[in-house]
Design a protein around this motif. Structure first.
Motif, PDB file in Angstrom:
ATOM      1  N   SER A 160       2.402  11.772  -7.321  1.00  0.00           N
ATOM      2  CA  SER A 160       2.286  10.303  -6.628  1.00  0.00           C
ATOM      3  C   SER A 160       0.871  10.328  -6.014  1.00  0.00           C
ATOM      4  N   VAL A 161       0.325   9.460  -5.470  1.00  0.00           N
ATOM      5  CA  VAL A 161      -1.072   9.350  -4.868  1.00  0.00           C
ATOM      6  C   VAL A 161      -0.908  10.132  -3.352  1.00  0.00           C
ATOM      7  N   ARG A 162       0.269  10.025  -2.859  1.00  0.00           N
ATOM      8  CA  ARG A 162       0.429  11.031  -1.518  1.00  0.00           C
ATOM      9  C   ARG A 162       0.308  12.538  -1.722  1.00  0.00           C
ATOM     10  N   ASP A 163       1.119  12.898  -3.053  1.00  0.00           N
ATOM     11  CA  ASP A 163       0.841  14.288  -3.433  1.00  0.00           C
ATOM     12  C   ASP A 163      -0.392  14.692  -3.715  1.00  0.00           C
TER      13      ASP A 163
ATOM     14  N   VAL B 207       0.682  -1.219  -0.100  1.00  0.00           N
ATOM     15  CA  VAL B 207      -0.026  -0.056  -0.043  1.00  0.00           C
ATOM     16  C   VAL B 207       0.881   1.175   0.042  1.00  0.00           C
ATOM     17  N   MET B 208       2.027   1.151   0.757  1.00  0.00           N
ATOM     18  CA  MET B 208       2.785   2.478   1.119  1.00  0.00           C
ATOM     19  C   MET B 208       3.474   2.575  -0.287  1.00  0.00           C
ATOM     20  N   SER B 209       4.068   1.555  -0.972  1.00  0.00           N
ATOM     21  CA  SER B 209       4.545   1.546  -2.266  1.00  0.00           C
ATOM     22  C   SER B 209       3.676   2.207  -3.411  1.00  0.00           C
ATOM     23  N   TRP B 210       2.479   1.615  -3.437  1.00  0.00           N
ATOM     24  CA  TRP B 210       1.665   2.306  -4.561  1.00  0.00           C
ATOM     25  C   TRP B 210       1.269   3.981  -4.027  1.00  0.00           C
ATOM     26  N   GLU B 211       1.275   4.232  -2.849  1.00  0.00           N
ATOM     27  CA  GLU B 211       0.840   5.702  -2.478  1.00  0.00           C
ATOM     28  C   GLU B 211       2.135   6.358  -2.786  1.00  0.00           C
ATOM     29  N   MET B 212       3.404   5.975  -2.650  1.00  0.00           N
ATOM     30  CA  MET B 212       4.460   6.852  -2.876  1.00  0.00           C
ATOM     31  C   MET B 212       4.947   6.943  -4.171  1.00  0.00           C
ATOM     32  N   ASP B 213       4.944   5.939  -5.175  1.00  0.00           N
ATOM     33  CA  ASP B 213       5.341   5.741  -6.416  1.00  0.00           C
ATOM     34  C   ASP B 213       4.649   6.752  -7.256  1.00  0.00           C
ATOM     35  N   PRO B 214       5.393   7.445  -8.411  1.00  0.00           N
ATOM     36  CA  PRO B 214       4.844   8.226  -9.397  1.00  0.00           C
ATOM     37  C   PRO B 214       3.940   7.592 -10.123  1.00  0.00           C
ATOM     38  N   MET B 215       2.845   8.220 -10.449  1.00  0.00           N
ATOM     39  CA  MET B 215       1.569   7.554 -11.159  1.00  0.00           C
ATOM     40  C   MET B 215       1.968   7.412 -12.672  1.00  0.00           C
ATOM     41  N   ARG B 216       1.379   6.022 -13.221  1.00  0.00           N
ATOM     42  CA  ARG B 216       1.562   5.896 -14.211  1.00  0.00           C
ATOM     43  C   ARG B 216       0.239   5.235 -15.009  1.00  0.00           C
ATOM     44  N   LEU B 217      -0.260   5.926 -16.070  1.00  0.00           N
ATOM     45  CA  LEU B 217      -1.492   5.488 -16.807  1.00  0.00           C
ATOM     46  C   LEU B 217      -1.266   5.097 -18.244  1.00  0.00           C
ATOM     47  N   GLY B 218      -1.047   3.836 -18.303  1.00  0.00           N
ATOM     48  CA  GLY B 218      -0.669   3.174 -19.698  1.00  0.00           C
ATOM     49  C   GLY B 218       0.902   3.876 -20.121  1.00  0.00           C
ATOM     50  N   ALA B 219       0.865   4.543 -21.043  1.00  0.00           N
ATOM     51  CA  ALA B 219       2.298   5.025 -21.531  1.00  0.00           C
ATOM     52  C   ALA B 219       2.405   6.466 -20.803  1.00  0.00           C
ATOM     53  N   GLU B 220       1.387   7.013 -20.009  1.00  0.00           N
ATOM     54  CA  GLU B 220       1.485   8.227 -19.579  1.00  0.00           C
ATOM     55  C   GLU B 220       2.035   8.226 -18.169  1.00  0.00           C
ATOM     56  N   HIS B 221       3.220   8.949 -17.961  1.00  0.00           N
ATOM     57  CA  HIS B 221       3.913   9.105 -16.676  1.00  0.00           C
ATOM     58  C   HIS B 221       3.422  10.515 -16.196  1.00  0.00           C
ATOM     59  N   LEU B 222       3.302  10.508 -14.849  1.00  0.00           N
ATOM     60  CA  LEU B 222       2.707  11.570 -14.211  1.00  0.00           C
ATOM     61  C   LEU B 222       3.658  11.895 -13.057  1.00  0.00           C
ATOM     62  N   PRO B 223       3.866  13.245 -12.915  1.00  0.00           N
ATOM     63  CA  PRO B 223       5.003  13.437 -11.877  1.00  0.00           C
ATOM     64  C   PRO B 223       4.595  13.609 -10.493  1.00  0.00           C
TER      65      PRO B 223
ATOM     66  N   LEU C  61      -3.181  13.249  -2.300  1.00  0.00           N
ATOM     67  CA  LEU C  61      -3.719  13.556  -0.889  1.00  0.00           C
ATOM     68  C   LEU C  61      -3.384  14.942  -0.020  1.00  0.00           C
ATOM     69  N   ASP C  62      -2.051  15.162  -0.279  1.00  0.00           N
ATOM     70  CA  ASP C  62      -1.573  16.303   0.456  1.00  0.00           C
ATOM     71  C   ASP C  62      -2.195  17.571  -0.122  1.00  0.00           C
ATOM     72  N   ARG C  63      -2.403  17.443  -1.504  1.00  0.00           N
ATOM     73  CA  ARG C  63      -3.039  18.627  -1.905  1.00  0.00           C
ATOM     74  C   ARG C  63      -4.397  18.767  -1.595  1.00  0.00           C
ATOM     75  N   HIS C  64      -5.100  17.743  -1.180  1.00  0.00           N
ATOM     76  CA  HIS C  64      -6.569  17.732  -0.626  1.00  0.00           C
ATOM     77  C   HIS C  64      -6.516  17.826   0.759  1.00  0.00           C
ATOM     78  N   SER C  65      -5.373  17.809   1.568  1.00  0.00           N
ATOM     79  CA  SER C  65      -5.335  17.687   2.862  1.00  0.00           C
ATOM     80  C   SER C  65      -6.088  16.475   3.265  1.00  0.00           C
ATOM     81  N   GLY C  66      -5.998  15.243   2.706  1.00  0.00           N
ATOM     82  CA  GLY C  66      -6.729  14.290   2.885  1.00  0.00           C
ATOM     83  C   GLY C  66      -5.641  13.044   3.466  1.00  0.00           C
ATOM     84  N   GLU C  67      -6.492  11.845   3.669  1.00  0.00           N
ATOM     85  CA  GLU C  67      -5.623  10.602   4.092  1.00  0.00           C
ATOM     86  C   GLU C  67      -6.316   9.116   3.197  1.00  0.00           C
TER      87      GLU C  67
END
Length: 721
Positions: free
Chosen positions: A454-457, A436-452, A459-465
């Motif tokens: 992470s899921v943690r970012d 779970v922590m690995s998926w949360e911290m890794d940069p997101m990838r959707l198919g061939a698209e790489h996003l800078p 969550l932080d942007r939304h002040s969420g958990e």
């Protein structure tokens, strides 16, 4: 009623002539008789003189019936036909004439109808050519309407007199929030085509801003503007940016202005947030100064070599306590500052149900499997960056598919302690905390698209958990997100904005050329006046006998145009039972008005809605009597001029048999919707007024004074309540 007077005059003249002829005939016969014959005749006739009188009365009645038939068929019919033709000629009605009566009248009506059809065909051809030639203008107009409708900032355009020419949906919503009676008038008493912006802003403040713009134009500024902040009567704080509007077709920067544009922003909440941050900073400063002073004093004492151990330990404890207190205070301030920064991030208010539908489409498109909507709490609003949050959900769904070969996932949203709880659910497999922590911290990838990010970012942007849970009873596992809810005010504003029409009709640039109307409205042309057309539904027909208003409806006519979207409609609790006999007429029951406001709360909002306009009603004496009787109870009086379409119809078409609202609407081919509802009748009355104005002009009645004087001479003006 000139027609009725002429008819009775002709009947009386005929009856008197018949009597005179009878007397003259008897006198001539009497003169041919001998004296003894005259005595015999007098002896025979004297007891029967009543029969002669009765014969004269019967002859007069026969004459009256004959003359009424002749008048209706040969005099009244042409007059009625002429009035209907004038209505067609002035554009008041497109309804064709009824082909009836004697052959000559029927042929004339048929010929007039043929000419009317020919004119309509020619008009249609001309309109089609004009429409074809003006397609470019219409396209630009549609673009302007679309742009103004979708702007997220409130925009109001005014002429130099402060009369509103245009406003968009956001401004309509903004003014509703500024209204002192938002649930009654909905801000309609503040914003509207032709209304004065000075109902909201101080006139001197706007004049000062215009002076600053003029000074900047004189110095050669290419895009002069002015800003000011003001407090409204309802206590809201508005930030206003003003820009000038130049004369149409003029490229001269120094040419006189035609008006100005106001861009409004309600900064009340922002100002309150800033005030809270200032107070927090002041508290932090004051508290830190005291703590630092205590620490400095303790450090100074600890510098003495001969300090006793017990005293040294006491001063060290002071340092530790003050440092701990200071650290806590700094952490709290840092957290509040972080929350402030996050709330200023450009989030959007979104209905949770809409977000789930968007997530369902996004996940299915990226992952290629089914997404089930488990449960969504109705009326729940989220405050999120929907794009990046959808990306995070799609990323996690993709990883679940790749890891566990899932056939589907499910979504569930509910409120939980002031936050929104979003669950991404699947059946079966669990996972470790490290995964779970690995998926949360890794940069997101959707198919061939790489996003800078992470899921943690996200969550932080939304002040969420986010965390992982298992529901063993259902054999389910899920990721649970805690997200911010939109405030109740934000959600209400979005609902109100969504309910507004996306293409507004509330703009009229012709008002750029209209300057201040003279205070003496009697001399103003009827076509230049602003009207509030209203109607009331009541418990009965006796205002002086205790009957009360149970509904008020009104609409506005500005610059010769009916503004259907600028309306007022409100049920009223009458403070008494509604008689059963009146319910079939208006359809309003006691249950419908039980929770409605009293007239003392409704009338101030209607008074503001009708301010600075001419009141119009059908059979206005009835409605005005109710308003007059309420003056003592509410302290409000309606002193503006009043026009009555019942009287104006009698002026414009005196030969017609009926001037009831339904009869007039039928003559003018007006569709009647919502009859015997206050707003429905007000809309029909407004349509009738617009049809009557050209007919009044044909009779030389152009100003309000002339219309009122002509109305007062009609038979119906004698009606009192």
């Amino acid at each position: 009623m000139r027609r009725q007077k002429g008819l009775w005059g002709a009947v009386m003249a005929g009856a008197l002539a018949l009597g005179a002829w009878l007397v003259l005939t008897l006198g001539m016969l009497w003169s041919t008789l001998e004296p003894h014959e005259q005595a015999q005749v007098a002896e025979l006739v004297a007891p029967r003189i009543a029969l002669l009188f009765m014969a004269w009365v019967l002859a007069a009645i026969a004459w009256w019936a004959f003359w009424q038939h002749v008048h209706r068929r040969h005099i009244g019919a042409p007059q009625r036909l002429a009035e209907q033709v004038r209505g067609m000629l002035g554009g008041a009605s497109s309804k064709r004439l009824a082909v009836q009566g004697e052959a000559g009248m029927a042929a004339l009506a048929a010929a007039i109808n043929a000419l009317a059809d020919q004119r309509e065909a020619l008009r249609g051809d001309v309109a089609a050519q004009i429409e074809q030639a003006s397609q470019g203008v219409q396209q630009e107009k549609s673009r302007l309407a679309a742009l103004m409708a979708e702007l997220t900032q409130s925009v109001v355009v005014c002429n130099l007199d402060g009369r509103i020419l245009l406003y968009n949906n956001r401004a309509r919503l903004q003014f509703r929030a500024l209204s002192q009676a938002p649930t009654l008038a909905g801000g309609a008493e503040l914003v509207g085509i032709g209304r004065s912006i000075y109902a909201v802003f101080d006139r001197e403040l706007v004049a000062h801003a215009l002076e600053r713009i003029q000074e900047r134009r004189a110095r050669g500024a290419s895009h002069p503007s002015a800003q000011f902040i003001t407090t409204t009567r309802s206590g809201q704080l508005l930030k206003v940016q003003m820009a000038p509007v130049g004369q149409v077709g003029s490229d001269d920067a120094q040419a006189p202005l035609a008006g100005f544009v106001l861009m409004l922003d309600n900064v009340t909440r922002h100002f309150e947030d800033e005030a809270q941050r200032d107070q927090a900073l002041q508290a932090l400063t004051d508290g830190s100064r005291s703590a630092l002073a205590n620490i400095q004093a303790a450090v100074d004492m600890l510098g003495f070599d001969d300090l006793e151990p017990t005293m040294r330990e006491r001063f060290l404890a002071v340092v530790r306590d003050e440092v701990r207190t200071l650290t806590t205070r700094l952490n709290d301030s840092t957290q509040r500052a972080a929350e402030g920064l996050k709330t200023r991030w450009p989030m959007e208010e979104m209905l949770a149900a809409d977000f789930v539908v968007a997530a369902q489409r996004r996940i299915e498109a990226h992952c290629g499997f089914k997404v089930v909507v488990d449960e969504v709490e109705a009326g729940l609003w989220l405050r999120v960056d929907s794009f990046i949050l959808l990306q995070a959900l799609a990323y996690l769904s993709q990883r679940l598919r790749d890891e566990f070969a899932l056939p589907f996932v499910a979504l569930r949203v509910a409120a939980a302690g002031g936050r929104a709880q979003l669950d991404l659910i699947w059946n079966g497999s669990a996972m470790s905390t490290e995964t779970v922590m690995s998926w949360e911290m890794d940069p997101m990838r959707l198919g061939a698209e790489h996003l800078p990010l992470s899921v943690r970012d996200v969550l932080d942007r939304h002040s969420g958990e986010m965390w992982f849970e298992r529901d063993r009873a259902r054999a389910q596992a899920f990721f649970r997100f805690l997200l911010p809810q939109a405030s109740a005010q934000d959600g209400a504003e979005q609902v109100a904005l969504a309910q507004l029409e996306s293409r507004p009709e509330y703009y009229d640039f012709d008002l750029f050329s209209v300057r201040g109307i003279a205070s003496d409205l009697d001399d103003v042309p009827l076509t230049e006046l602003t009207y509030t057309v209203f109607d009331t539904e009541t418990t009965g027909l006796n205002p002086s006998g205790g009957d009360e208003i149970i509904q008020i409806g009104a609409t506005r006519i500005v610059n010769g145009k009916l503004l259907r979207q600028e309306s007022f409609e409100q049920l009223v609790h009458p403070g008494r039972a509604i008689p059963a006999a009146s319910i079939p007429i208006h359809g309003i029951t006691d249950d419908m008005v039980r929770d409605q406001p009293a007239i003392t709360a409704v009338l101030p909002a209607f008074h503001a809605f009708a301010q600075d306009t001419v009141l119009v009603a059908h059979n206005a004496a009835f409605d005005m009597k109710f308003l007059q009787l309420l003056e003592r109870r509410t302290g409000l009086s309606f002193r503006q001029p009043v026009l009555d379409t019942l009287l104006l119809s009698a002026v414009a078409q005196p030969s017609q048999d009926s001037h009831r609202l339904e009869a007039i609407a039928e003559r003018f081919d007006i569709t009647v919707l919502g009859r015997h509802t206050a707003l429905g009748d007000a809309l029909v009355t407004a349509e009738v007024l617009l049809r009557l104005l050209p007919l009044l002009q044909q009779q030389g009645i152009h100003t309000l004074r002339q219309a009122r004087e002509a109305a007062e001479k009609t038979y119906y003006a004698r009606l009192k309540y």
